[in-house]
Write a protein that holds these residues in place. Sequence first.
Motif, PDB file in Angstrom:
ATOM      1  N   GLY A 166       0.797  -1.203   0.000  1.00 40.47           N
ATOM      2  CA  GLY A 166       0.000   0.000   0.000  1.00 40.47           C
ATOM      3  C   GLY A 166       0.839   1.267   0.000  1.00 40.47           C
ATOM      4  N   VAL A 167       0.179   2.381  -0.258  1.00 39.57           N
ATOM      5  CA  VAL A 167       0.827   3.684  -0.218  1.00 39.57           C
ATOM      6  C   VAL A 167      -0.197   4.675   0.323  1.00 39.57           C
ATOM      7  N   LYS A 168       0.201   5.489   1.284  1.00 33.99           N
ATOM      8  CA  LYS A 168      -0.729   6.456   1.850  1.00 33.99           C
ATOM      9  C   LYS A 168      -0.948   7.588   0.857  1.00 33.99           C
ATOM     10  N   LEU A 169      -2.207   7.884   0.591  1.00 37.05           N
ATOM     11  CA  LEU A 169      -2.564   8.863  -0.424  1.00 37.05           C
ATOM     12  C   LEU A 169      -3.250  10.077   0.198  1.00 37.05           C
ATOM     13  N   GLN A 217     -10.105   6.579  -1.755  1.00 39.41           N
ATOM     14  CA  GLN A 217      -8.759   6.662  -1.188  1.00 39.41           C
ATOM     15  C   GLN A 217      -8.265   5.284  -0.748  1.00 39.41           C
ATOM     16  N   SER A 253      -5.329   3.097  -2.582  1.00 40.49           N
ATOM     17  CA  SER A 253      -4.176   2.995  -1.702  1.00 40.49           C
ATOM     18  C   SER A 253      -3.791   1.570  -1.354  1.00 40.49           C
ATOM     19  N   VAL A 254      -4.761   0.761  -0.928  1.00 41.77           N
ATOM     20  CA  VAL A 254      -4.422  -0.564  -0.390  1.00 41.77           C
ATOM     21  C   VAL A 254      -5.192  -1.724  -1.005  1.00 41.77           C
ATOM     22  N   ASP A 256      -3.508  -2.325  -6.944  1.00 45.57           N
ATOM     23  CA  ASP A 256      -2.475  -1.469  -7.518  1.00 45.57           C
ATOM     24  C   ASP A 256      -3.044  -0.848  -8.794  1.00 45.57           C
ATOM     25  N   LEU A 314      -4.499  12.458  -8.147  1.00 49.92           N
ATOM     26  CA  LEU A 314      -3.390  11.538  -7.919  1.00 49.92           C
ATOM     27  C   LEU A 314      -2.348  11.630  -9.032  1.00 49.92           C
ATOM     28  N   ALA A 358       1.447  10.459  -7.429  1.00 49.42           N
ATOM     29  CA  ALA A 358       1.316   9.585  -6.259  1.00 49.42           C
ATOM     30  C   ALA A 358       1.913   8.204  -6.511  1.00 49.42           C
ATOM     31  N   LEU A 414      -1.906   2.142   7.600  1.00 45.80           N
ATOM     32  CA  LEU A 414      -1.904   3.451   6.961  1.00 45.80           C
ATOM     33  C   LEU A 414      -3.083   4.326   7.368  1.00 45.80           C
ATOM     34  N   TYR A 415      -4.228   3.677   7.649  1.00 41.82           N
ATOM     35  CA  TYR A 415      -5.436   4.440   7.981  1.00 41.82           C
ATOM     36  C   TYR A 415      -6.083   3.866   9.241  1.00 41.82           C
TER      37      TYR A 415
END
Length: 223
Positions: A25-28, A111, A115-116, A119, A156, A161, A210-211
């Motif tokens: 994942g990547v925090k957006l 989001q 994000s998670v 991909d 994004l 992002a 992340l969240y």
Amino acid sequence: MRLRLLPSLFLALTACSAASAGEEGVKLPIPVVDSTPAPGEASAVFAGGCFWGVEGVFQHVRGVKSVRSGYSGGDAAHANYDDVSDGDTGHAESVRVVYDPAQVTYGQLLQVFFSVAQDPTLLNRQGPDVGTQYRSAVFYANAEQKKVATAYVDQLKAAHAFRAPIVTEVAPLKAFYPAEDYHQDYMRLNPDSMYIAINDRPKVLALQRLYPERYVASWANGR
């Protein structure tokens, strides 16, 4: 997803070699354009590879009331697992998320999705699954969802992002066909599945990491 019907050892080796790099994942950033909170329930439909993992992620999002796996995006006026797996119906494995807009917005669901849950830079594949039925897509049900989804993709892209281009399709929702019963609640009911452990459990862990404010340990109803 026919691959998962093979013996578990072969599956494990194949899944390990092809697992998506996006599983961490990547925090957006939060969406600049979002839906207006309204009373009652709302629904959203997303596609991002095998529906088992996407369903499992959204089942742990605060404010989500139920998640159901199914098929969307094709012109065929029917859908079942065998036909969709052949890749010639136009449908993608999808999930329908029913949520409380007072607790989570459509933009916040987007989001999490970008994000998670999958991909968004992979074209017609996620993890070990390949084909148009595993494409990344947001199926909007109305003008507001289209506006929010399109604006978030543009946001994004402008923020760079991701290192690769976003290939997620934003398309109108034609229909949602529920998948067979044995696909519903799959991650919850099959926690020891090698496929789940390798490809999908990391997505839920990424959501939690992340969240944390959006994560709930309990599972939303899959029915």
